[in-house]
Design a protein around this motif. Structure first.
Motif, PDB file in Angstrom:
ATOM      1  N   VAL A 165       0.945  -1.068   0.429  1.00 38.67           N
ATOM      2  CA  VAL A 165      -0.151  -0.300  -0.133  1.00 38.67           C
ATOM      3  C   VAL A 165       0.894   1.162  -0.123  1.00 38.67           C
ATOM      4  O   VAL A 165       2.013   0.976   0.694  1.00 38.67           O
ATOM      5  CB  VAL A 165      -1.257   0.073   1.392  1.00 38.67           C
ATOM      6  N   HIS A 176       4.775   2.197  -6.227  1.00 38.57           N
ATOM      7  CA  HIS A 176       3.190   3.077  -7.030  1.00 38.57           C
ATOM      8  C   HIS A 176       3.335   4.113  -7.199  1.00 38.57           C
ATOM      9  O   HIS A 176       4.541   5.059  -7.069  1.00 38.57           O
ATOM     10  CB  HIS A 176       2.293   2.814  -5.575  1.00 38.57           C
ATOM     11  N   TYR A 180      -4.793   9.303  -4.463  1.00 35.97           N
ATOM     12  CA  TYR A 180      -5.752   8.813  -3.490  1.00 35.97           C
ATOM     13  C   TYR A 180      -6.505   9.831  -3.201  1.00 35.97           C
ATOM     14  O   TYR A 180      -6.162  11.312  -3.475  1.00 35.97           O
ATOM     15  CB  TYR A 180      -4.541   8.711  -2.925  1.00 35.97           C
ATOM     16  N   GLN A 210      -4.827  -1.504  -9.910  1.00 34.69           N
ATOM     17  CA  GLN A 210      -5.878  -1.414  -9.968  1.00 34.69           C
ATOM     18  C   GLN A 210      -6.669  -0.187  -8.940  1.00 34.69           C
ATOM     19  O   GLN A 210      -5.821   1.185  -9.200  1.00 34.69           O
ATOM     20  CB  GLN A 210      -6.129  -2.463  -8.621  1.00 34.69           C
ATOM     21  N   TRP A 212      -8.117   0.581  -5.068  1.00 36.89           N
ATOM     22  CA  TRP A 212      -7.951   0.121  -3.561  1.00 36.89           C
ATOM     23  C   TRP A 212      -9.273   1.328  -2.223  1.00 36.89           C
ATOM     24  O   TRP A 212      -8.868   2.217  -2.748  1.00 36.89           O
ATOM     25  CB  TRP A 212      -6.594   0.408  -2.724  1.00 36.89           C
ATOM     26  N   ILE A 214      -9.585   1.172   1.465  1.00 38.99           N
ATOM     27  CA  ILE A 214      -9.127   0.627   2.565  1.00 38.99           C
ATOM     28  C   ILE A 214      -9.233   1.418   3.820  1.00 38.99           C
ATOM     29  O   ILE A 214     -10.308   2.644   3.359  1.00 38.99           O
ATOM     30  CB  ILE A 214      -7.697   1.799   2.185  1.00 38.99           C
ATOM     31  N   THR A 224      -8.407  -3.788   3.577  1.00 32.58           N
ATOM     32  CA  THR A 224      -8.512  -3.516   1.793  1.00 32.58           C
ATOM     33  C   THR A 224      -9.712  -4.111   0.928  1.00 32.58           C
ATOM     34  O   THR A 224      -9.112  -5.647   1.257  1.00 32.58           O
ATOM     35  CB  THR A 224      -6.965  -3.049   1.000  1.00 32.58           C
ATOM     36  N   GLU A 226      -9.315  -4.569  -3.051  1.00 30.78           N
ATOM     37  CA  GLU A 226      -8.795  -4.512  -4.264  1.00 30.78           C
ATOM     38  C   GLU A 226      -9.120  -5.202  -5.715  1.00 30.78           C
ATOM     39  O   GLU A 226     -10.085  -6.303  -5.925  1.00 30.78           O
ATOM     40  CB  GLU A 226      -7.603  -4.597  -4.395  1.00 30.78           C
ATOM     41  N   TRP A 247      -8.698  -9.354  -0.874  1.00 29.42           N
ATOM     42  CA  TRP A 247      -8.897  -8.920  -0.452  1.00 29.42           C
ATOM     43  C   TRP A 247      -7.912  -9.059   0.633  1.00 29.42           C
ATOM     44  O   TRP A 247      -6.920 -10.158   0.740  1.00 29.42           O
ATOM     45  CB  TRP A 247     -10.210  -9.392   0.238  1.00 29.42           C
ATOM     46  N   TYR A 252      -2.068  -8.265   4.913  1.00 29.51           N
ATOM     47  CA  TYR A 252      -1.537  -9.074   3.622  1.00 29.51           C
ATOM     48  C   TYR A 252      -0.684 -10.522   4.848  1.00 29.51           C
ATOM     49  O   TYR A 252       0.446 -11.006   4.159  1.00 29.51           O
ATOM     50  CB  TYR A 252      -0.509  -8.559   2.893  1.00 29.51           C
ATOM     51  N   GLN A 333      -7.616   4.852  -3.455  1.00 28.42           N
ATOM     52  CA  GLN A 333      -6.894   4.777  -4.156  1.00 28.42           C
ATOM     53  C   GLN A 333      -6.699   3.988  -4.788  1.00 28.42           C
ATOM     54  O   GLN A 333      -7.249   2.865  -5.650  1.00 28.42           O
ATOM     55  CB  GLN A 333      -5.494   3.764  -2.820  1.00 28.42           C
ATOM     56  N   GLU A 337       1.116   0.112  -9.838  1.00 25.81           N
ATOM     57  CA  GLU A 337       2.024  -0.767  -8.050  1.00 25.81           C
ATOM     58  C   GLU A 337       2.621  -2.251  -8.979  1.00 25.81           C
ATOM     59  O   GLU A 337       2.851  -2.689 -10.190  1.00 25.81           O
ATOM     60  CB  GLU A 337       0.937  -1.400  -6.958  1.00 25.81           C
TER      61      GLU A 337
END
Length: 422
Positions: A165, A176, A180, A210, A212, A214, A224, A226, A247, A252, A333, A337
Protein backbone atom coordinates in the motif's frame (compact mmCIF):
# COMPACT_ATOMS: atom_id res chain seq x y z
CA UNK A 1 53.38 -71.95 13.21
CA UNK A 2 53.49 -71.95 16.98
CA UNK A 3 56.94 -73.70 17.13
CA UNK A 4 58.40 -71.32 14.53
CA UNK A 5 57.09 -68.29 16.40
CA UNK A 6 58.77 -69.41 19.55
CA UNK A 7 62.15 -69.65 17.74
CA UNK A 8 62.05 -65.90 16.71
CA UNK A 9 63.72 -63.23 18.78
CA UNK A 10 61.50 -60.70 20.65
CA UNK A 11 62.65 -57.91 18.31
CA UNK A 12 61.70 -59.99 15.27
CA UNK A 13 58.31 -60.81 16.72
CA UNK A 14 57.63 -57.09 17.45
CA UNK A 15 58.61 -56.12 13.89
CA UNK A 16 56.36 -58.78 12.35
CA UNK A 17 53.41 -57.72 14.54
CA UNK A 18 53.92 -54.08 13.52
CA UNK A 19 54.06 -55.06 9.85
CA UNK A 20 50.86 -57.08 10.13
CA UNK A 21 49.14 -54.15 11.92
CA UNK A 22 50.14 -51.70 9.17
CA UNK A 23 48.92 -54.06 6.44
CA UNK A 24 45.62 -54.71 8.18
CA UNK A 25 45.06 -50.99 8.87
CA UNK A 26 45.82 -49.99 5.29
CA UNK A 27 43.47 -52.65 3.94
CA UNK A 28 40.65 -51.53 6.23
CA UNK A 29 41.01 -47.80 5.64
CA UNK A 30 39.32 -47.63 2.22
CA UNK A 31 36.36 -49.60 3.54
CA UNK A 32 35.92 -47.27 6.47
CA UNK A 33 36.16 -44.18 4.22
CA UNK A 34 33.71 -45.68 1.76
CA UNK A 35 31.10 -46.22 4.44
CA UNK A 36 31.52 -42.75 5.93
CA UNK A 37 31.15 -40.93 2.59
CA UNK A 38 28.41 -43.00 0.96
CA UNK A 39 26.02 -43.22 3.87
CA UNK A 40 25.15 -39.47 4.25
CA UNK A 41 24.48 -39.10 0.48
CA UNK A 42 22.08 -42.01 0.49
CA UNK A 43 20.40 -40.63 3.61
CA UNK A 44 20.05 -37.13 2.10
CA UNK A 45 18.56 -38.52 -1.11
CA UNK A 46 16.02 -40.54 0.83
CA UNK A 47 15.19 -37.55 3.03
CA UNK A 48 14.89 -35.21 0.04
CA UNK A 49 12.61 -37.51 -1.90
CA UNK A 50 10.45 -37.99 1.20
CA UNK A 51 10.26 -34.20 1.58
CA UNK A 52 9.27 -33.76 -2.05
CA UNK A 53 6.61 -36.45 -1.79
CA UNK A 54 5.19 -34.80 1.32
CA UNK A 55 5.16 -31.39 -0.43
CA UNK A 56 3.37 -32.83 -3.48
CA UNK A 57 0.86 -34.52 -1.20
CA UNK A 58 0.16 -31.19 0.53
CA UNK A 59 -0.15 -29.40 -2.80
CA UNK A 60 -2.64 -31.95 -4.10
CA UNK A 61 -4.66 -31.70 -0.91
CA UNK A 62 -4.71 -27.92 -1.32
CA UNK A 63 -5.76 -28.20 -4.97
CA UNK A 64 -8.59 -30.54 -4.02
CA UNK A 65 -9.78 -27.90 -1.57
CA UNK A 66 -9.81 -24.96 -4.01
CA UNK A 67 -10.60 -26.74 -7.31
CA UNK A 68 -14.26 -27.63 -6.95
CA UNK A 69 -15.85 -30.41 -9.07
CA UNK A 70 -16.97 -28.79 -12.34
CA UNK A 71 -20.20 -29.31 -14.19
CA UNK A 72 -18.30 -28.42 -17.37
CA UNK A 73 -14.75 -27.41 -18.37
CA UNK A 74 -13.76 -24.96 -21.13
CA UNK A 75 -10.31 -24.90 -22.73
CA UNK A 76 -8.97 -21.36 -23.20
CA UNK A 77 -6.66 -20.44 -26.12
CA UNK A 78 -3.98 -19.37 -23.63
CA UNK A 79 -3.90 -22.82 -22.03
CA UNK A 80 -6.15 -22.07 -19.06
CA UNK A 81 -8.85 -24.51 -18.02
CA UNK A 82 -12.04 -22.77 -16.95
CA UNK A 83 -14.24 -24.90 -14.70
CA UNK A 84 -17.97 -24.18 -14.52
CA UNK A 85 -18.75 -24.79 -10.83
CA UNK A 86 -22.15 -24.67 -9.11
CA UNK A 87 -22.30 -21.22 -7.52
CA UNK A 88 -23.14 -22.58 -4.05
CA UNK A 89 -20.10 -24.91 -4.20
CA UNK A 90 -17.57 -22.12 -4.81
CA UNK A 91 -14.58 -21.67 -2.43
CA UNK A 92 -16.16 -18.70 -0.63
CA UNK A 93 -18.54 -20.90 1.28
CA UNK A 94 -15.70 -22.88 2.85
CA UNK A 95 -15.07 -19.84 5.06
CA UNK A 96 -16.18 -20.55 8.66
CA UNK A 97 -18.29 -17.37 8.73
CA UNK A 98 -19.95 -18.09 5.37
CA UNK A 99 -20.69 -21.81 5.58
CA UNK A 100 -24.29 -22.65 4.73
CA UNK A 101 -24.87 -19.34 2.92
CA UNK A 102 -25.85 -18.89 -0.71
CA UNK A 103 -25.01 -16.00 -3.05
CA UNK A 104 -27.08 -12.91 -2.24
CA UNK A 105 -29.26 -11.03 -4.68
CA UNK A 106 -27.81 -7.93 -6.35
CA UNK A 107 -28.23 -4.66 -4.41
CA UNK A 108 -29.36 -1.29 -5.68
CA UNK A 109 -26.68 0.54 -7.70
CA UNK A 110 -25.40 3.87 -6.38
CA UNK A 111 -27.36 6.92 -7.44
CA UNK A 112 -25.77 8.76 -10.32
CA UNK A 113 -24.51 5.52 -11.87
CA UNK A 114 -25.39 5.85 -15.54
CA UNK A 115 -24.02 2.90 -17.50
CA UNK A 116 -22.71 3.86 -20.93
CA UNK A 117 -21.01 1.93 -23.69
CA UNK A 118 -21.61 -1.57 -22.43
CA UNK A 119 -18.35 -3.48 -22.59
CA UNK A 120 -18.34 -6.61 -24.71
CA UNK A 121 -18.71 -9.76 -22.68
CA UNK A 122 -15.98 -11.28 -24.87
CA UNK A 123 -13.17 -9.34 -23.23
CA UNK A 124 -11.47 -12.48 -21.89
CA UNK A 125 -9.61 -15.04 -24.00
CA UNK A 126 -11.54 -18.04 -22.68
CA UNK A 127 -14.82 -16.67 -24.12
CA UNK A 128 -13.53 -16.31 -27.70
CA UNK A 129 -14.63 -19.82 -28.64
CA UNK A 130 -18.23 -18.81 -27.97
CA UNK A 131 -18.56 -21.43 -25.22
CA UNK A 132 -19.90 -20.32 -21.84
CA UNK A 133 -20.81 -21.56 -18.38
CA UNK A 134 -24.45 -22.51 -17.74
CA UNK A 135 -26.75 -20.44 -15.53
CA UNK A 136 -26.32 -21.37 -11.88
CA UNK A 137 -22.59 -21.92 -12.27
CA UNK A 138 -19.57 -19.63 -12.11
CA UNK A 139 -16.38 -19.87 -14.20
CA UNK A 140 -13.26 -20.56 -12.12
CA UNK A 141 -9.74 -20.69 -13.53
CA UNK A 142 -8.39 -24.09 -12.52
CA UNK A 143 -5.28 -24.03 -10.35
CA UNK A 144 -2.60 -26.61 -11.20
CA UNK A 145 0.42 -28.09 -9.46
CA UNK A 146 2.81 -25.85 -11.42
CA UNK A 147 0.96 -22.75 -10.19
CA UNK A 148 1.55 -23.69 -6.56
CA UNK A 149 5.13 -24.87 -7.15
CA UNK A 150 6.06 -21.40 -8.47
CA UNK A 151 5.12 -19.86 -5.11
CA UNK A 152 7.49 -19.63 -2.15
CA UNK A 153 5.24 -21.95 -0.17
CA UNK A 154 1.72 -23.36 -0.14
CA UNK A 155 0.87 -20.98 2.69
CA UNK A 156 1.90 -17.95 0.64
CA UNK A 157 0.41 -19.13 -2.65
CA UNK A 158 -2.09 -16.59 -3.98
CA UNK A 159 -1.09 -13.89 -1.52
CA UNK A 160 0.87 -10.69 -1.69
CA UNK A 161 4.16 -11.08 0.16
CA UNK A 162 4.53 -7.59 1.60
CA UNK A 163 2.53 -4.52 2.56
CA UNK A 164 1.77 -3.22 -0.95
CA UNK A 165 0.00 0.00 0.00
CA UNK A 166 1.06 3.55 -0.55
CA UNK A 167 1.86 4.62 3.01
CA UNK A 168 5.47 4.08 4.12
CA UNK A 169 6.26 2.30 0.86
CA UNK A 170 9.57 4.11 0.23
CA UNK A 171 11.36 1.37 2.17
CA UNK A 172 9.46 -1.42 0.43
CA UNK A 173 10.10 -3.29 -2.80
CA UNK A 174 6.55 -2.33 -3.83
CA UNK A 175 6.57 0.93 -5.80
CA UNK A 176 3.51 3.01 -6.63
CA UNK A 177 2.24 5.84 -8.78
CA UNK A 178 -1.21 6.61 -7.43
CA UNK A 179 -3.99 9.12 -7.01
CA UNK A 180 -5.80 9.03 -3.69
CA UNK A 181 -8.37 10.69 -1.45
CA UNK A 182 -8.53 10.53 2.32
CA UNK A 183 -10.09 12.31 5.28
CA UNK A 184 -13.73 11.38 4.66
CA UNK A 185 -15.97 8.32 5.02
CA UNK A 186 -16.12 6.44 1.71
CA UNK A 187 -18.61 3.76 0.72
CA UNK A 188 -17.19 2.90 -2.70
CA UNK A 189 -15.16 3.98 -5.69
CA UNK A 190 -15.39 3.99 -9.48
CA UNK A 191 -12.95 4.57 -12.35
CA UNK A 192 -12.14 3.61 -15.93
CA UNK A 193 -8.59 2.49 -16.68
CA UNK A 194 -6.91 1.33 -19.86
CA UNK A 195 -5.37 -2.14 -20.07
CA UNK A 196 -1.81 -2.79 -21.25
CA UNK A 197 0.66 -5.69 -21.40
CA UNK A 198 3.64 -4.31 -19.48
CA UNK A 199 6.93 -6.21 -19.57
CA UNK A 200 7.74 -7.90 -16.26
CA UNK A 201 11.47 -8.54 -15.97
CA UNK A 202 11.53 -11.18 -13.23
CA UNK A 203 9.16 -14.03 -12.41
CA UNK A 204 8.93 -12.84 -8.79
CA UNK A 205 7.84 -9.34 -9.83
CA UNK A 206 4.46 -8.10 -11.01
CA UNK A 207 2.90 -5.02 -12.56
CA UNK A 208 -0.69 -4.04 -11.82
CA UNK A 209 -3.23 -1.26 -12.08
CA UNK A 210 -6.10 -1.23 -9.63
CA UNK A 211 -8.49 0.46 -7.22
CA UNK A 212 -7.85 0.10 -3.48
CA UNK A 213 -10.66 0.58 -0.93
CA UNK A 214 -8.84 0.97 2.40
CA UNK A 215 -9.79 1.20 6.07
CA UNK A 216 -7.98 0.94 9.38
CA UNK A 217 -4.48 2.04 10.22
CA UNK A 218 -1.44 1.07 8.20
CA UNK A 219 -0.49 -1.41 10.89
CA UNK A 220 -1.62 -5.00 11.38
CA UNK A 221 -5.32 -4.11 11.28
CA UNK A 222 -5.35 -2.78 7.69
CA UNK A 223 -8.46 -3.78 5.68
CA UNK A 224 -8.35 -3.53 1.88
CA UNK A 225 -10.51 -4.45 -1.09
CA UNK A 226 -8.78 -4.37 -4.47
CA UNK A 227 -9.66 -4.95 -8.12
CA UNK A 228 -7.98 -4.27 -11.45
CA UNK A 229 -5.65 -5.95 -13.94
CA UNK A 230 -2.18 -7.39 -13.43
CA UNK A 231 0.70 -9.21 -15.10
CA UNK A 232 2.19 -11.73 -12.67
CA UNK A 233 4.40 -14.56 -14.05
CA UNK A 234 4.70 -16.17 -10.63
CA UNK A 235 0.97 -16.34 -10.00
CA UNK A 236 -0.23 -17.23 -13.52
CA UNK A 237 2.84 -18.65 -15.29
CA UNK A 238 2.72 -16.21 -18.23
CA UNK A 239 2.74 -12.51 -19.17
CA UNK A 240 -0.93 -11.94 -20.03
CA UNK A 241 -2.73 -9.06 -18.31
CA UNK A 242 -5.45 -10.61 -16.15
CA UNK A 243 -8.52 -9.33 -14.34
CA UNK A 244 -8.07 -9.82 -10.60
CA UNK A 245 -9.49 -9.17 -7.15
CA UNK A 246 -7.84 -9.14 -3.73
CA UNK A 247 -8.75 -8.61 -0.08
CA UNK A 248 -7.16 -8.69 3.35
CA UNK A 249 -8.30 -7.82 6.87
CA UNK A 250 -4.88 -7.95 8.60
CA UNK A 251 -2.43 -6.12 6.35
CA UNK A 252 -1.71 -9.10 4.07
CA UNK A 253 -0.43 -11.27 6.92
CA UNK A 254 -2.72 -14.31 7.13
CA UNK A 255 -6.09 -13.33 5.63
CA UNK A 256 -7.20 -12.85 2.04
CA UNK A 257 -5.87 -13.77 -1.37
CA UNK A 258 -6.10 -13.11 -5.07
CA UNK A 259 -9.25 -14.06 -6.93
CA UNK A 260 -10.90 -17.27 -5.67
CA UNK A 261 -7.70 -18.87 -4.38
CA UNK A 262 -9.08 -18.94 -0.84
CA UNK A 263 -12.51 -18.65 0.75
CA UNK A 264 -13.85 -15.11 0.85
CA UNK A 265 -15.04 -13.36 -2.33
CA UNK A 266 -18.47 -14.59 -3.49
CA UNK A 267 -18.85 -14.65 -7.27
CA UNK A 268 -22.32 -14.28 -8.77
CA UNK A 269 -21.58 -13.91 -12.50
CA UNK A 270 -21.32 -16.80 -14.98
CA UNK A 271 -19.64 -14.76 -17.75
CA UNK A 272 -16.46 -13.49 -16.06
CA UNK A 273 -13.58 -15.66 -14.85
CA UNK A 274 -11.55 -13.84 -12.21
CA UNK A 275 -7.88 -14.39 -12.97
CA UNK A 276 -8.47 -15.00 -16.69
CA UNK A 277 -6.55 -13.15 -19.41
CA UNK A 278 -7.96 -9.90 -20.82
CA UNK A 279 -8.18 -9.33 -24.56
CA UNK A 280 -7.86 -6.94 -26.34
CA UNK A 281 -5.30 -4.60 -24.77
CA UNK A 282 -4.17 -1.05 -25.57
CA UNK A 283 -1.37 -0.41 -28.05
CA UNK A 284 1.18 2.40 -28.10
CA UNK A 285 0.02 5.24 -30.37
CA UNK A 286 -2.88 2.99 -31.40
CA UNK A 287 -6.22 1.73 -30.14
CA UNK A 288 -7.04 2.09 -26.47
CA UNK A 289 -9.03 -0.51 -24.52
CA UNK A 290 -10.25 0.47 -21.09
CA UNK A 291 -12.41 -1.16 -18.45
CA UNK A 292 -14.69 0.39 -15.85
CA UNK A 293 -14.74 -0.85 -12.27
CA UNK A 294 -17.21 0.06 -9.56
CA UNK A 295 -16.90 -1.09 -5.94
CA UNK A 296 -19.59 -0.08 -3.47
CA UNK A 297 -21.10 -1.07 -0.16
CA UNK A 298 -24.66 -2.40 -0.13
CA UNK A 299 -26.46 -0.09 2.35
CA UNK A 300 -28.79 -2.91 3.44
CA UNK A 301 -26.50 -5.90 4.01
CA UNK A 302 -23.07 -4.26 4.26
CA UNK A 303 -21.39 -6.39 1.58
CA UNK A 304 -18.96 -4.75 -0.84
CA UNK A 305 -20.01 -5.39 -4.46
CA UNK A 306 -17.90 -5.31 -7.63
CA UNK A 307 -19.24 -4.34 -11.05
CA UNK A 308 -17.22 -4.72 -14.26
CA UNK A 309 -18.06 -2.58 -17.27
CA UNK A 310 -21.66 -1.42 -17.41
CA UNK A 311 -23.95 -3.72 -15.55
CA UNK A 312 -21.87 -6.91 -15.17
CA UNK A 313 -21.96 -7.68 -11.46
CA UNK A 314 -18.99 -9.90 -10.64
CA UNK A 315 -19.84 -10.63 -7.01
CA UNK A 316 -19.14 -9.31 -3.51
CA UNK A 317 -16.84 -9.35 -0.50
CA UNK A 318 -19.02 -10.30 2.50
CA UNK A 319 -18.92 -7.83 5.40
CA UNK A 320 -18.08 -10.73 7.73
CA UNK A 321 -14.55 -10.82 6.29
CA UNK A 322 -13.63 -7.44 7.71
CA UNK A 323 -13.33 -5.37 10.85
CA UNK A 324 -13.01 -1.68 9.81
CA UNK A 325 -14.63 -2.17 6.40
CA UNK A 326 -17.80 -3.37 8.08
CA UNK A 327 -18.37 0.36 8.56
CA UNK A 328 -16.72 2.34 5.76
CA UNK A 329 -13.41 3.11 4.06
CA UNK A 330 -11.18 6.01 5.09
CA UNK A 331 -9.05 6.06 1.93
CA UNK A 332 -9.55 5.35 -1.76
CA UNK A 333 -6.51 4.81 -3.94
CA UNK A 334 -6.22 4.43 -7.73
CA UNK A 335 -3.13 3.67 -9.78
CA UNK A 336 -0.21 1.40 -10.53
CA UNK A 337 2.03 -0.84 -8.48
CA UNK A 338 5.22 -2.73 -9.36
CA UNK A 339 7.44 -5.09 -7.40
CA UNK A 340 11.13 -4.21 -7.70
CA UNK A 341 13.44 -7.07 -6.65
CA UNK A 342 16.49 -5.03 -7.75
CA UNK A 343 17.98 -7.70 -10.02
CA UNK A 344 21.79 -7.51 -10.26
CA UNK A 345 21.73 -4.67 -7.75
CA UNK A 346 20.00 -2.18 -10.06
CA UNK A 347 16.38 -1.05 -10.36
CA UNK A 348 14.14 -3.44 -12.23
CA UNK A 349 13.13 -2.80 -15.85
CA UNK A 350 9.60 -4.06 -15.11
CA UNK A 351 7.19 -1.60 -16.70
CA UNK A 352 4.22 0.08 -15.04
CA UNK A 353 1.17 0.61 -17.24
CA UNK A 354 2.27 1.17 -20.82
CA UNK A 355 5.92 1.46 -19.81
CA UNK A 356 5.89 5.17 -20.71
CA UNK A 357 5.89 8.26 -18.53
CA UNK A 358 2.78 10.33 -17.83
CA UNK A 359 3.79 13.33 -19.93
CA UNK A 360 3.44 11.32 -23.16
CA UNK A 361 -0.34 11.59 -22.73
CA UNK A 362 -3.22 9.85 -24.46
CA UNK A 363 -2.48 6.80 -26.58
CA UNK A 364 0.97 6.41 -25.09
CA UNK A 365 0.73 6.66 -21.32
CA UNK A 366 -1.62 4.70 -19.04
CA UNK A 367 -4.59 6.50 -17.53
CA UNK A 368 -7.39 6.43 -14.99
CA UNK A 369 -10.40 8.60 -15.82
CA UNK A 370 -13.80 9.53 -14.38
CA UNK A 371 -12.64 8.99 -10.82
CA UNK A 372 -15.55 9.00 -8.39
CA UNK A 373 -16.39 7.89 -4.85
CA UNK A 374 -19.62 6.69 -3.23
CA UNK A 375 -20.81 8.77 -0.28
CA UNK A 376 -22.87 7.92 2.83
CA UNK A 377 -26.10 8.33 0.82
CA UNK A 378 -25.10 5.68 -1.75
CA UNK A 379 -24.47 8.38 -4.37
CA UNK A 380 -21.58 8.56 -6.83
CA UNK A 381 -19.88 11.94 -6.55
CA UNK A 382 -16.76 13.48 -8.17
CA UNK A 383 -13.53 13.72 -6.19
CA UNK A 384 -12.88 17.06 -4.55
CA UNK A 385 -9.37 16.63 -3.15
CA UNK A 386 -7.45 14.20 -5.37
CA UNK A 387 -3.75 13.99 -4.55
CA UNK A 388 -1.12 12.22 -6.65
CA UNK A 389 2.04 10.53 -5.47
CA UNK A 390 4.87 8.55 -7.08
CA UNK A 391 7.31 6.72 -4.79
CA UNK A 392 10.14 6.98 -7.34
CA UNK A 393 9.13 9.52 -10.03
CA UNK A 394 12.27 8.94 -12.11
CA UNK A 395 11.19 5.32 -12.52
CA UNK A 396 7.37 5.67 -12.58
CA UNK A 397 5.51 8.98 -12.43
CA UNK A 398 2.00 10.45 -12.38
CA UNK A 399 0.25 13.66 -13.53
CA UNK A 400 -3.30 14.56 -12.55
CA UNK A 401 -5.92 16.76 -14.20
CA UNK A 402 -9.62 17.49 -14.57
CA UNK A 403 -11.84 18.34 -17.55
CA UNK A 404 -15.49 18.20 -18.59
CA UNK A 405 -15.17 14.88 -20.47
CA UNK A 406 -12.96 12.78 -18.20
CA UNK A 407 -13.73 14.48 -14.89
CA UNK A 408 -10.89 13.73 -12.48
CA UNK A 409 -8.17 11.78 -14.25
CA UNK A 410 -4.44 11.10 -14.29
CA UNK A 411 -1.77 9.62 -16.50
CA UNK A 412 0.84 7.40 -14.86
CA UNK A 413 3.49 4.74 -15.44
CA UNK A 414 7.03 4.36 -16.64
CA UNK A 415 9.80 2.01 -17.83
CA UNK A 416 11.51 1.37 -14.52
CA UNK A 417 15.26 1.19 -15.05
CA UNK A 418 16.60 4.10 -17.13
CA UNK A 419 19.43 6.62 -16.92
CA UNK A 420 17.55 8.67 -14.28
CA UNK A 421 16.09 5.77 -12.33
CA UNK A 422 18.53 4.72 -9.58
Amino acid sequence: MASCDHNRSPITRIFVSYLVLVLVSSSLAPVVLSISTDHPVQSNQTFRSAQELLKLKRIRTHLTRINKPPLKTIQSPDGDLIDCVHSHHQPAFDHPLLQGQKPQDPPERPQGHNPRNRVSESFQLWTLSGDSCPEGTIPIRRTREDDVLRANSIRRFGRKLAKPVMRDSSSSDHEHAVGYVTGEQYYGAKASLNVWSPKVADRYEFSLSQIWVISGSFGDDLNTIEAGWQVSPELYGDNYPRFFTYWTSDAYQTTGCYNLLCSGFVQTNNKIAIGAAISPTSSYDGGQFDISLLIWKDPNHGNWWLEFGSGLLVGYWPSELFSHLREHANMIQYGGEVVNTSPSGSHTSTQMGSGHFADEGFGKASYFRNLQVVDWDNSLIPLSNLRVLADHPNCYDIQGGINSVWGNYFYYGGPGNNEKCP
